[in-house]
Design a protein around this motif. Structure first.
Motif, short mmCIF file in Angstrom:
data_model
loop_
_atom_site.label_atom_id
_atom_site.label_comp_id
_atom_site.label_asym_id
_atom_site.label_seq_id
_atom_site.Cartn_x
_atom_site.Cartn_y
_atom_site.Cartn_z
N THR A 199 -37.03 89.74 159.47
CA THR A 199 -36.86 89.07 160.76
C THR A 199 -36.00 87.82 160.63
OG1 THR A 199 -38.99 89.92 161.51
CG2 THR A 199 -38.11 88.01 162.68
N LYS A 200 -36.14 87.10 159.52
CA LYS A 200 -35.33 85.90 159.29
C LYS A 200 -33.90 86.24 158.87
CE LYS A 200 -38.98 82.78 157.79
NZ LYS A 200 -39.51 82.00 156.64
N GLY A 201 -33.67 87.50 158.50
CA GLY A 201 -32.35 87.89 158.01
C GLY A 201 -32.13 87.47 156.57
N ALA A 202 -33.21 87.13 155.86
CA ALA A 202 -33.10 86.60 154.50
C ALA A 202 -32.81 87.65 153.45
CB ALA A 202 -34.39 85.86 154.14
N LEU A 203 -32.95 88.93 153.78
CA LEU A 203 -32.72 89.96 152.78
C LEU A 203 -31.26 90.36 152.70
CD1 LEU A 203 -35.88 92.20 153.23
CD2 LEU A 203 -35.43 90.43 151.54
N GLY A 204 -30.44 89.89 153.63
CA GLY A 204 -29.02 90.20 153.60
C GLY A 204 -28.74 91.67 153.80
N GLY A 205 -27.50 92.05 153.60
CA GLY A 205 -27.12 93.45 153.74
C GLY A 205 -27.30 93.95 155.16
N GLY A 206 -27.58 95.20 155.28
CA GLY A 206 -27.76 95.81 156.58
C GLY A 206 -26.73 96.90 156.81
N THR A 228 -28.90 90.47 168.42
CA THR A 228 -28.88 89.18 167.73
C THR A 228 -27.58 88.44 168.00
OG1 THR A 228 -28.02 90.23 165.72
CG2 THR A 228 -30.42 89.96 165.89
N GLN A 229 -26.57 89.18 168.49
CA GLN A 229 -25.29 88.57 168.85
C GLN A 229 -24.56 89.50 169.81
OE1 GLN A 229 -22.64 87.52 165.55
NE2 GLN A 229 -20.90 88.02 166.84
N GLU A 230 -24.06 88.93 170.89
CA GLU A 230 -23.22 89.70 171.80
C GLU A 230 -21.87 89.93 171.14
OE1 GLU A 230 -23.02 87.83 175.63
OE2 GLU A 230 -25.18 87.81 175.86
N THR A 277 -18.46 89.49 169.76
CA THR A 277 -17.77 88.24 169.49
C THR A 277 -16.46 88.53 168.75
OG1 THR A 277 -19.91 87.14 169.28
CG2 THR A 277 -18.01 85.98 168.36
N GLU A 278 -15.39 87.85 169.18
CA GLU A 278 -14.08 88.03 168.54
C GLU A 278 -14.03 87.25 167.23
OE1 GLU A 278 -11.67 89.93 169.93
OE2 GLU A 278 -12.89 90.33 171.70
N HIS A 279 -13.50 87.89 166.19
CA HIS A 279 -13.29 87.27 164.89
C HIS A 279 -11.90 87.67 164.41
CE1 HIS A 279 -17.55 86.23 164.48
NE2 HIS A 279 -17.82 87.45 164.91
N PHE A 280 -11.43 87.09 163.33
CA PHE A 280 -10.11 87.43 162.80
C PHE A 280 -10.04 88.89 162.35
CE2 PHE A 280 -12.47 86.15 159.08
CZ PHE A 280 -12.06 87.03 158.10
N TYR A 281 -11.18 89.49 162.00
CA TYR A 281 -11.22 90.86 161.50
C TYR A 281 -11.50 91.88 162.60
CZ TYR A 281 -16.17 89.58 161.46
OH TYR A 281 -17.41 89.12 161.81
N GLY A 282 -11.81 91.42 163.80
CA GLY A 282 -12.12 92.32 164.91
C GLY A 282 -13.23 91.75 165.78
N THR A 283 -13.86 92.62 166.54
CA THR A 283 -14.96 92.23 167.42
C THR A 283 -16.23 92.86 166.89
OG1 THR A 283 -13.45 92.21 169.30
CG2 THR A 283 -15.79 92.29 169.79
N ASP A 284 -17.27 92.06 166.72
CA ASP A 284 -18.52 92.65 166.28
C ASP A 284 -19.70 92.08 167.04
OD1 ASP A 284 -19.01 90.20 165.05
OD2 ASP A 284 -19.58 91.07 163.15
N MET A 285 -20.82 92.77 166.90
CA MET A 285 -22.07 92.34 167.54
C MET A 285 -23.22 92.67 166.61
SD MET A 285 -22.57 95.21 170.47
CE MET A 285 -22.51 96.95 170.09
N GLY A 286 -24.37 92.09 166.89
CA GLY A 286 -25.55 92.33 166.07
C GLY A 286 -26.71 92.83 166.90
N VAL A 287 -27.51 93.70 166.31
CA VAL A 287 -28.69 94.24 166.96
C VAL A 287 -29.72 94.54 165.87
CG1 VAL A 287 -27.86 96.64 166.89
CG2 VAL A 287 -29.45 95.93 168.71
N ARG A 288 -30.98 94.61 166.24
CA ARG A 288 -32.03 94.98 165.28
C ARG A 288 -32.60 96.34 165.66
NH1 ARG A 288 -32.87 91.22 161.73
NH2 ARG A 288 -32.58 89.04 162.24
N ASP A 289 -32.89 97.15 164.65
CA ASP A 289 -33.53 98.43 164.90
C ASP A 289 -35.01 98.17 165.22
OD1 ASP A 289 -34.99 98.13 162.53
OD2 ASP A 289 -33.94 99.70 161.47
N PRO A 290 -35.78 99.21 165.56
CA PRO A 290 -37.18 98.99 165.92
C PRO A 290 -38.02 98.35 164.83
CG PRO A 290 -36.48 101.15 166.67
CD PRO A 290 -35.36 100.59 165.82
N PHE A 291 -37.56 98.38 163.56
CA PHE A 291 -38.30 97.77 162.46
C PHE A 291 -37.85 96.36 162.15
CE2 PHE A 291 -38.06 102.39 161.50
CZ PHE A 291 -39.36 102.70 161.85
N GLY A 292 -36.79 95.88 162.84
CA GLY A 292 -36.29 94.54 162.60
C GLY A 292 -35.09 94.47 161.67
N ASN A 293 -34.62 95.62 161.16
CA ASN A 293 -33.46 95.62 160.28
C ASN A 293 -32.20 95.24 161.04
OD1 ASN A 293 -34.65 96.80 157.76
ND2 ASN A 293 -35.14 98.44 159.20
N ALA A 294 -31.35 94.45 160.38
CA ALA A 294 -30.10 94.01 160.99
C ALA A 294 -29.07 95.14 161.00
CB ALA A 294 -29.54 92.82 160.23
#
Length: 139
Positions: free
Chosen positions: A78-85, A109-111, A113-130
């Motif tokens: 949930t904290k995102g401390a395990l990295g990866g995903g 977790t994020q709508e 968003t434009e970055h130099f590498y492209g556009t990305d967003m974040g979401v969590r699966d039903p278990f909380g994985n990023a």
């Protein structure tokens, strides 16, 4: 089956159905529920054209972990401390975001968003994985 387990099954099936609709051909996606020691649930996604490539998302808990360990793992996830995903590639991140919202996904977790590498967003699966969904920029 408990009400919580039934809701988890519904969320897994909605995720499977949403992924299945986004591919032109059939996608071998299975939401599997099994009883081992208590409720043990996972979602397995077989990557189209990936041969033996398989993604398995598991809920921490028995029989893999005791409850204390499972609680610690869930907290770290949930904290995102395990990295990866997982990172999925899309042709249009904003359209994907809109589609997922229309289908009832709320754990963003994020709508987009434009970055130099492209556009990305974040979401969590039903278990909380990023999960990241990326629309790659022009190279």
């Amino acid at each position: 089956m408990s009400r919580e387990a039934e809701e988890l099954n519904r969320r897994l099936l909605r995720a499977r159905d949403a992924m299945d609709r986004d591919y032109a051909g059939p996608l071998d996606v299975r939401a599997v529920a099994a009883v081992a020691q208590g409720d043990y649930r996972w979602l397995t996604v077989r990557v189209p054209g990936g041969g033996a490539t398989e993604i398995s998302l598991e809920q921490p808990g028995p029989p893999l972990h005791d409850e204390e360990t499972a609680d610690r793992i869930r907290e770290l996830i949930t904290k995102g401390a395990l990295g990866g995903g997982l990172v999925f590639i899309t042709d249009n991140a904003r359209a994907m975001y809109d589609t997922l919202r229309e289908r009832g996904v709320t754990d963003f977790t994020q709508e987009p968003t434009e970055h130099f590498y492209g556009t990305d967003m974040g979401v969590r699966d039903p278990f909380g994985n990023a999960i990241r969904i990326l629309q790659q920029g022009k190279v």
